[in-house]
Design a protein around this motif. Structure first.
Motif, short mmCIF file in Angstrom:
data_model
loop_
_atom_site.label_atom_id
_atom_site.label_comp_id
_atom_site.label_asym_id
_atom_site.label_seq_id
_atom_site.Cartn_x
_atom_site.Cartn_y
_atom_site.Cartn_z
N SER A 121 43.90 34.95 39.37
CA SER A 121 45.12 35.33 38.66
C SER A 121 45.68 36.62 39.24
O SER A 121 45.03 37.28 40.06
CB SER A 121 44.83 35.51 37.16
OG SER A 121 43.86 36.52 36.97
N LEU A 122 46.87 36.98 38.83
CA LEU A 122 47.53 38.17 39.38
C LEU A 122 47.06 39.42 38.64
O LEU A 122 47.82 40.13 37.98
CB LEU A 122 49.05 38.01 39.28
CG LEU A 122 49.60 36.81 40.06
CD1 LEU A 122 51.10 36.69 39.85
CD2 LEU A 122 49.28 36.91 41.54
N LYS A 123 45.77 39.67 38.77
CA LYS A 123 45.16 40.86 38.18
C LYS A 123 44.01 41.27 39.09
O LYS A 123 43.72 40.61 40.10
CB LYS A 123 44.64 40.57 36.77
CG LYS A 123 43.50 39.54 36.74
CD LYS A 123 42.96 39.33 35.34
CE LYS A 123 41.75 38.39 35.36
NZ LYS A 123 41.18 38.17 34.03
N GLU A 124 43.35 42.35 38.77
CA GLU A 124 42.25 42.84 39.60
C GLU A 124 41.03 41.93 39.46
O GLU A 124 40.68 41.49 38.38
CB GLU A 124 41.87 44.27 39.19
CG GLU A 124 42.90 45.31 39.54
CD GLU A 124 43.05 45.50 41.04
OE1 GLU A 124 42.03 45.44 41.75
OE2 GLU A 124 44.18 45.72 41.50
N LEU A 155 36.25 37.56 44.79
CA LEU A 155 37.26 37.25 45.79
C LEU A 155 36.65 36.65 47.05
O LEU A 155 37.21 35.73 47.65
CB LEU A 155 38.06 38.50 46.13
CG LEU A 155 38.96 39.04 45.02
CD1 LEU A 155 39.53 40.40 45.39
CD2 LEU A 155 40.09 38.05 44.70
N MET A 156 35.47 37.14 47.45
CA MET A 156 34.82 36.58 48.63
C MET A 156 34.30 35.17 48.36
O MET A 156 34.32 34.32 49.26
CB MET A 156 33.67 37.49 49.09
CG MET A 156 34.11 38.84 49.62
SD MET A 156 35.35 38.77 50.93
CE MET A 156 34.45 37.87 52.17
N ASP A 157 33.86 34.90 47.14
CA ASP A 157 33.46 33.53 46.79
C ASP A 157 34.64 32.57 46.85
O ASP A 157 34.47 31.37 47.05
CB ASP A 157 32.85 33.50 45.38
CG ASP A 157 31.45 34.06 45.33
OD1 ASP A 157 30.80 34.16 46.39
OD2 ASP A 157 30.99 34.42 44.22
#
Length: 429
Positions: free
Chosen positions: A104-107, A113-115
């Motif tokens: 989603s557009l959040k942190e 993220l690498m997964d």
């Protein structure tokens, strides 16, 4: 007319059709603002309810993050838009309504993220890094083509090592031992004896159990080798090469560097000749700053950063001790305890991006080095042949692509510089 976002500026005032994905969407009730991407860039499409057919409005309303579609609209210039253009939408043809998108557009955390690296690549930042990577590679090829180099492809499976087998991946080649290449250099020396000036570009593998922000297990190297080139000319070629690459990125990736929020002022300095500091003087400098390093030690990342901080562009550290460098490096004719070599250290804490040297061309000295490093004369017989049959002064270097990209882009870690990074604890996806 089917086009791409990168070419949208060629069609101002015209109606075009894009194949794209929805990156984000917001609505004011009577207007929908669609953030669209197609791989070549990002653009906003504006859907005004009063100006489109009901079907178009409903199709736009259904779109979820990363849904795929064909969109039709007229192109208009808009200085406020990041791309410089905006699309007034007249048609929306849905290809697929995407399921709930994981990113989603959040942190999100780095491991998450690498997964999902296969999806993370779609984000504006990651797309920008990959575009810079592509430009770096293009500029490298351009430099070598314009300067009379021939591209030669060395093997990835090798029976021996360029610098010892302790950090190599071992495999079986039928009933023989083999290794994944850590460098194509030795083979490129053979190619240089045939073609004069050559370069290779390909993946290399280092089985180092390192978790630093500078290390990957699989990375790409560009490795030129040049007959009749001494140490000094080797450094001049490296300066010209790196300057060309950096200036090409500044010229052709302005939008990507802006996306990355890269301060380009220091990159603009990367031209002309680079400063140099000898290993001897570098040791003294570090000792003056309180380091306990002593002559004969190799530099760690903090040492390289401390040295680089004294300069506003890449710096060469030259003439390292013979004992800490590879067996093939030529000793200084007046100081055999040091070799004719240099590491190029990038500014801003990015460390070594190039290692290079003049190579030993004396067959007797090379035989002596084989004995000192306990290397098999049988395994390296072909390499010795290069010194027996028409030996000449020759030099070369290797540039690590991912470290160079990390520096140019101003990234914290090399994992973002390669599409699917291989690190100590990561082989997925």
């Amino acid at each position: 007319m089917l086009t791409t976002i990168a070419r949208i500026g060629q069609h101002v005032g015209q109606e075009v059709r894009l194949g794209c994905w929805l990156y984000n969407k917001r609505s004011s009730g009577k207007i929908q603002f669609l953030q669209l991407r197609d791989g070549s860039g990002f653009i906003q499409g504006v859907v005004v309810k009063a100006e489109v057919a009901e079907e178009v409005w409903e199709n736009a309303s259904q779109l979820t993050q990363e849904s795929s579609l064909y969109i039709t609209g007229s192109v208009r210039a808009d200085d406020r838009a990041p791309s410089g253009y905006e699309l007034t939408v007249t048609g929306v043809e849905i290809i697929q309504i995407a399921q709930e998108y994981p990113i989603s557009l959040k942190e999100h955390g780095v491991d998450f993220l690498m997964d999902h690296r296969h999806l993370w690549l779609r984000s504006p930042r990651q797309r920008a890094v990959m575009a810079v990577r592509s430009e770096v590679i293009r500029a490298m090829y351009e430099f070598f083509h314009e300067n009379g180099f021939v591209k030669v492809d060395p093997p990835i499976l090798t029976p021996t090592s360029a610098e010892g087998t302790t950090n190599l991946f071992h495999t079986k080649y039928f009933d023989e031992d083999a290794y994944l290449s850590q460098s194509g250099q030795l083979y490129m020396e053979a190619a240089a004896m045939a073609l004069g000036r050559v370069y290779s570009f390909g993946p290399t593998f280092r089985a180092e159990k390192s978790k630093t922000r500078r290390h990957l297990i699989e990375f790409w190297m560009i490795e030129p080798e040049m007959a009749f080139v001494d140490h000094e000319e080797n450094l001049r070629i490296q300066e010209a090469f790196v300057s060309h690459v950096v200036q090409s990125v500044l010229k052709n990736c302005e939008r990507e560097l802006k996306t990355l929020e890269r301060d380009t002022t220091k990159l603009q300095n990367v031209t002309g000749s680079f400063p140099r500091i000898s290993y001897d003087d570098a040791i003294k400098l570090l000792q003056e700053k309180g380091s306990e390093i002593k002559w004969g030690d190799d530099f760690g990342a903090p040492d390289e950063t401390m040295i680089a901080d004294h300069f506003d562009k890449p710096v060469f550290i030259t003439h390292y001790p013979t004992e800490i460098k590879a067996f093939y490096m030529k000793p200084h004719p007046e100081r055999p305890e040091v070799v004719l070599c240099a590491d190029m250290i990038a500014p801003e804490g990015y460390g070594e991006i190039i290692g290079g040297s003049q190579r030993i061309d004396d067959p007797e000295l090379l035989e002596k080095r084989f004995a000192e490093h306990e290397l098999s004369e049988e395994a390296y017989r072909w390499y010795m042949d290069l010194r027996k049959y028409g030996t000449v002064p020759h030099s070369g270097f290797g540039l690590g692509l991912e470290r160079t990209i990390a520096w140019i882009c101003g990234l914290d870690h090399v994992r973002e510089t390669i599409p699917f990074p291989r690190m100590l604890n990561r082989l997925y996806p």
